[in-house]
Design a protein around this motif. Structure first.
Motif, PDB file in Angstrom:
ATOM      1  N   UNK A  89     -52.406 -39.515  -8.358  1.00  0.00           N
ATOM      2  CA  UNK A  89     -51.680 -38.273  -8.603  1.00  0.00           C
ATOM      3  C   UNK A  89     -52.091 -37.669  -9.950  1.00  0.00           C
ATOM      4  N   UNK A  90     -52.228 -36.365  -9.980  1.00  0.00           N
ATOM      5  CA  UNK A  90     -52.603 -35.702 -11.230  1.00  0.00           C
ATOM      6  C   UNK A  90     -52.040 -34.293 -11.269  1.00  0.00           C
ATOM      7  N   UNK A  91     -51.783 -33.810 -12.517  1.00  0.00           N
ATOM      8  CA  UNK A  91     -51.480 -32.398 -12.707  1.00  0.00           C
ATOM      9  C   UNK A  91     -52.817 -31.680 -12.799  1.00  0.00           C
ATOM     10  N   UNK A  92     -52.913 -30.564 -12.068  1.00  0.00           N
ATOM     11  CA  UNK A  92     -54.208 -29.890 -11.952  1.00  0.00           C
ATOM     12  C   UNK A  92     -54.044 -28.410 -12.257  1.00  0.00           C
ATOM     13  N   UNK A  93     -54.953 -27.869 -13.048  1.00  0.00           N
ATOM     14  CA  UNK A  93     -54.968 -26.426 -13.251  1.00  0.00           C
ATOM     15  C   UNK A  93     -56.415 -25.948 -13.142  1.00  0.00           C
ATOM     16  N   UNK A 129     -55.172 -18.175 -12.604  1.00  0.00           N
ATOM     17  CA  UNK A 129     -55.029 -19.630 -12.670  1.00  0.00           C
ATOM     18  C   UNK A 129     -54.230 -20.139 -11.481  1.00  0.00           C
ATOM     19  N   UNK A 130     -54.619 -21.295 -10.979  1.00  0.00           N
ATOM     20  CA  UNK A 130     -53.854 -21.979  -9.939  1.00  0.00           C
ATOM     21  C   UNK A 130     -53.478 -23.340 -10.506  1.00  0.00           C
ATOM     22  N   UNK A 131     -52.194 -23.676 -10.431  1.00  0.00           N
ATOM     23  CA  UNK A 131     -51.761 -24.937 -11.025  1.00  0.00           C
ATOM     24  C   UNK A 131     -50.838 -25.677 -10.075  1.00  0.00           C
ATOM     25  N   UNK A 132     -50.733 -26.964 -10.280  1.00  0.00           N
ATOM     26  CA  UNK A 132     -49.828 -27.747  -9.461  1.00  0.00           C
ATOM     27  C   UNK A 132     -50.081 -29.235  -9.609  1.00  0.00           C
ATOM     28  N   UNK A 133     -49.512 -29.966  -8.663  1.00  0.00           N
ATOM     29  CA  UNK A 133     -49.686 -31.412  -8.674  1.00  0.00           C
ATOM     30  C   UNK A 133     -50.312 -31.814  -7.350  1.00  0.00           C
TER      31      UNK A 133
END
Lengths: 282, 353
Positions: A122-126, A111-115
Motif C-alpha cells: 500500500x502506498x500514497x500516490x500522487x 494532479x491525481x492523488x490517492x491511495x
C-alpha cells in the motif's frame, strides 16, 4: 481521460517543437527510431515504442493505471478546484485557459492523488498530469500533493510521487511559488516521521517542481531519457550563448552526475517501486 | 552622473533650477565673501537670502515631487527601481546594520559562491547569522557574483551556515536580492534544483528564528531558497514573484518588450502591497523618499528596526511553537475552491484500476 487529450497536448508542447509525438491513426512513426509502429501495440506496451524503447508521455490516470494493482486505487482530494486569485490576464484570461483545459481533459487540475497498492504494497500516490496546463504547479497541485504527504505521514504509508511538469504555474504567480515551500515543508515532517518518499521523474520535469518536492525523494528514480532540470534548455542556451552538450539534462546525464539513484524503464517501474518499499519502507 | 529612471524626469527641471540657485549662491559667496568673511555674513546679504528662500522652496518641492512619483509607481517601474544600479545590496546593509561582522565562506563541497554572502554579526541586541544575495557593485564584482544569480554551492553554503547558527540557536536574517538562480551548465550539473529544494525543506525545520527581507529582486526559486522564514518582509520598492516580468512576457505574450514587460509586471502581482495582500509577506518596510538608493542609511535603519522588532518577539518562543507557526504560515498559502463530496458528481472521477 481520453487518449486524444494526451495526443493534442503532447503534439503541441513537445519541447523540441516537432509535431506528432503521438499522431492520429492506427499507425504512427516513432519520433525516436522513425519506425512505423502499430498504435495499439505501443499502447499495450505501456506507451513505450516496441522497436526502440522510446517512452511516450502519458497522462496521470494512465500512469496510475500502470502503477497500481487493478481496482486498488482510491482517488482522494478530487474536490479541489483552481480559482483565479490574481485575476490573471495575458493574451487570454487564466480563467478561460483553465476552463478550456478542464473541458478538454475532463480533469479539475494537473494532479491525481490517492491511495493504492503497488504489487500488494500500500502506498500514497500522487501523479502530476502533463495533459493539464503542462502539469504546472498552482495552488491545487500544491494543496493536493501536500494533503497526500500529510495523509502518508498520518497513515504511515510510503509515498510515491510521479512528476512531469513545466514548473510552477505563472498565472498564480507568488502563490505558485509558495507551493514549493509548502510541499517541501510537508516533506520535512514526513521525513521526521520516518517515511519513505520515492520520487519518480518523467519527461519533462523542470522548474519549480524540480526545485522542490521532485528532488527531495529519499530515493529518486528517473524514466529513460527524460528531460530533468531546473532551468529549461532554451534559457540556459540564451544565458551561456553556446550549444548544450548531447544528452544534457537527460536522465542518464543526471545519473552520471550523481543526482538520481536509478534510471528505470517503465516496464520495470512497478517491480522497482515494490522492491524499494520492501527495503526501506515501514 | 546619477543614473536616472525615465519616470523621474519631472525632477530634472527642479534639479536644474536648484543647481542654478546653488550656482548663484556660490557666485555670491565667491564675489561677496573674500577670505575671512563668514558664510553667515554672506547669507545676510538681501540677494543671497532671497536665493536661499527660493532654494528651500525648490528643495521642498523636489521632496514632494519625489514622494508623489514614488507613491504612484506602476509595477514595471517598481521593478526598475528594484534593479537600480545604486540600490543598496546585502554588503551595504551588512556594513550599515551589523556590528562586528564575521564573514564565513564556502560550502565545504565545491567552492565559495560570492553571489551569496554569509556571516555572523550583531544587529541591535541580537547575535545573528546574516545570509544574503550579493549582485555586485562594479563590473568585476558583478561578473564574479553572476549579477546575483547564485549557483548550487551558494545555496549549499547558505544552508551549511544556517545549520551552524541553528546549532547554537542563533537567529538567522536573510536578505533576498536575485533575478533568479543561475541557469547554466555547471549549475545544472551540480544540482541547482536539488540545492534549492533541500534549502526549502531544511529551512522549514531549522530550530532557530528566521526572518527574511526581499531588498531588491525576489526572483522565483532562487529567492525562495533563502526565504522560508518565520517572518518575511519586502522593501517598498522590491518585487517578488514566480518569474521575472520579461520571462513571463516571453512565454505568455510570446515576446518581451517594454509594453509586454509592463503588462506582465501588472499581471504577476509582484509588488510589496500585492504580496502583502496575498499573505505571501507579512510586512512592507517603507523606504526613504525617492527609494533606498537616495538614502541607503535611511533604508538600512528601517530594515534594522523591523528585524530587531521581529527577533524580540521570536527569540522567546519555544522551538515547538516556532516550527509549528512556520509550518502553518506556508501551509495556508494557496487559493482554491473545494467542492463538497456530493458535488463531485459534476466532475468525472478517475475510472482506473
Amino acid at each position: 481521460m481520453t487518449q486524444a487529450a494526451t495526443r493534442t497536448w503532447a503534439d503541441l508542447k513537445r519541447d523540441d517543437g516537432k509535431k506528432s509525438a503521438i499522431p492520429e491513426g492506427l499507425w504512427l512513426r516513432c519520433p525516436s527510431c522513425a519506425q512505423m509502429i502499430y498504435r495499439r501495440q505501443m499502447e499495450a506496451n505501456l506507451h513505450v515504442c516496441p522497436e526502440c524503447g522510446h517512452h511516450y508521455r502519458i497522462g496521470a490516470l494512465e500512469r496510475v493505471r500502470q502503477l497500481t494493482d487493478p481496482g486498488s486505487f482510491q482517488a482522494m482530494f478530487e474536490g479541489l478546484m483552481p480559482t483565479d486569485p490574481l485575476k490573471f490576464r495575458d493574451l487570454k484570461t487564466y480563467e478561460s485557459r483553465v476552463r478550456a483545459e478542464q473541458i478538454r481533459t475532463g480533469r479539475n487540475d494537473a494532479a491525481v492523488a490517492g491511495v493504492g497498492f503497488i504489487k500488494g504494497r500500500q502506498a500514497a500516490i500522487c501523479c502530476l498530469d502533463l495533459t493539464f496546463m503542462m502539469g504546472s504547479m498552482g495552488s491545487v497541485v500544491g494543496e493536493t500533493l501536500t494533503r497526500t504527504i500529510e495523509h502518508a505521514t498520518k497513515e504511515n504509508l510510503p509515498l510515491v510521487v510521479v512528476s512531469c511538469s513545466g514548473g510552477a504555474r505563472m498565472q498564480e504567480s507568488g502563490l505558485s511559488l509558495m507551493q514549493m515551500a509548502k510541499t517541501s515543508a510537508a516533506l520535512a515532517r514526513y521525513d521526521d516521521a520516518g517515511g519513505l518518499f520515492i520520487s519518480v521523474l518523467t519527461d519533462p520535469t523542470t522548474g519549480g517542481v524540480t526545485a522542490s518536492f521532485a528532488m527531495l525523494g529519499d530515493v529518486i528514480i528517473a524514466e529513460p531519457k527524460a528531460l530533468i532540470g531546473f532551468a529549461g534548455p532554451r534559457v540556459i542556451k540564451q544565458t551561456i550563448r553556446q550549444d548544450l552538450p548531447e544528452g544534457f539534462q537527460r536522465s542518464e546525464f543526471l545519473l552520471e552526475k550523481g543526482l538520481v539513484d536509478r534510471v528505470v524503464p517503465r516496464h520495470e517501474l512497478r517491480t522497482e517501486l515494490s522492491r524499494l518499499i520492501d527495503y526501506a519502507g515501514k | 552622473m546619477f543614473y536616472q529612471l525615465e519616470f523621474e524626469k519631472p525632477l530634472t527641471e527642479i534639479d536644474d533650477r536648484i543647481r542654478e540657485m546653488e550656482r548663484k549662491l556660490d557666485r555670491g559667496g565667491v564675489a561677496g565673501a573674500p577670505p575671512g568673511v563668514t558664510p553667515e555674513a554672506v547669507a545676510l546679504a538681501p540677494d543671497a537670502s532671497s536665493v536661499r528662500t527660493e532654494l528651500d522652496r525648490l528643495q521642498a518641492e523636489r521632496t514632494e515631487t519625489l514622494t508623489r512619483i514614488y507613491a504612484n509607481l506602476r509595477p514595471w517601474e517598481v521593478v526598475r527601481v528594484a534593479r537600480h544600479p545604486n540600490r543598496p545590496q546585502t554588503r551595504d546593509y551588512i556594513g550599515a546594520i551589523c556590528r562586528d561582522f564575521c564573514e564565513l565562506h564556502g560550502d565545504r563541497r565545491y567552492g565559495d559562491d560570492p553571489a551569496i554572502v554569509t556571516g555572523f554579526g550583531r544587529i541591535g541586541p541580537h547575535k545573528c547569522l546574516v545570509v544574503g544575495h550579493q549582485k555586485g557593485k562594479d563590473t568585476t564584482e558583478k561578473i564574479r557574483c553572476h549579477f546575483g544569480c547564485a549557483h548550487p554551492e551558494g545555496y549549499r553554503k547558505a544552508l551549511a551556515k544556517m545549520r551552524l547558527a541553528a546549532k547554537y540557536r542563533v537567529p538567522i536574517v536573510t536578505l533576498v536580492d536575485t533575478p533568479g538562480a543561475y541557469p547554466g551548465l555547471g549549475a545544472e550539473q551540480r544540482g541547482q534544483a536539488e540545492a534549492i529544494a533541500v534549502n526549502l525543506m531544511e529551512m522549514s525545520r531549522l530550530e532557530t528564528p528566521i526572518v527574511s527581507i526581499v531588498i531588491g529582486e525576489g526572483g522565483s526559486g532562487g529567492a525562495l531558497g533563502l526565504a522560508v522564514a518565520d517572518r518575511v518582509a519586502m522593501l517598498r520598492n522590491s518585487w517578488y514573484s514566480v518569474i521575472s516580468p520579461e520571462g513571463c512576457a516571453a512565454i505568455l505574450w510570446k515576446q518581451a518588450n517594454e509594453q509586454t514587460n509592463a503588462q506582465a509586471a501588472d499581471a504577476l502581482k509582484l509588488t510589496a502591497s500585492d504580496n502583502l495582500e496575498l499573505g505571501i509577506v507579512d510586512a512592507v518596510i517603507e523606504e526613504p523618499a525617492g527609494a533606498a538608493h537616495r538614502d541607503p542609511k535611511g533604508a538600512a535603519s528601517a530594515i534594522e528596526r523591523w528585524v530587531v522588532a521581529q527577533l524580540d518577539e521570536l527569540v522567546g518562543k519555544s522551538n515547538e511553537t516556532l516550527l509549528q507557526e512556520r509550518y502553518d504560515r506556508f501551509r495556508k498559502l494557496g487559493a482554491y475552491e473545494e467542492l463538497a463530496a456530493e458535488a463531485g458528481e459534476d466532475t468525472p472521477s478517475p475510472s482506473v484500476g
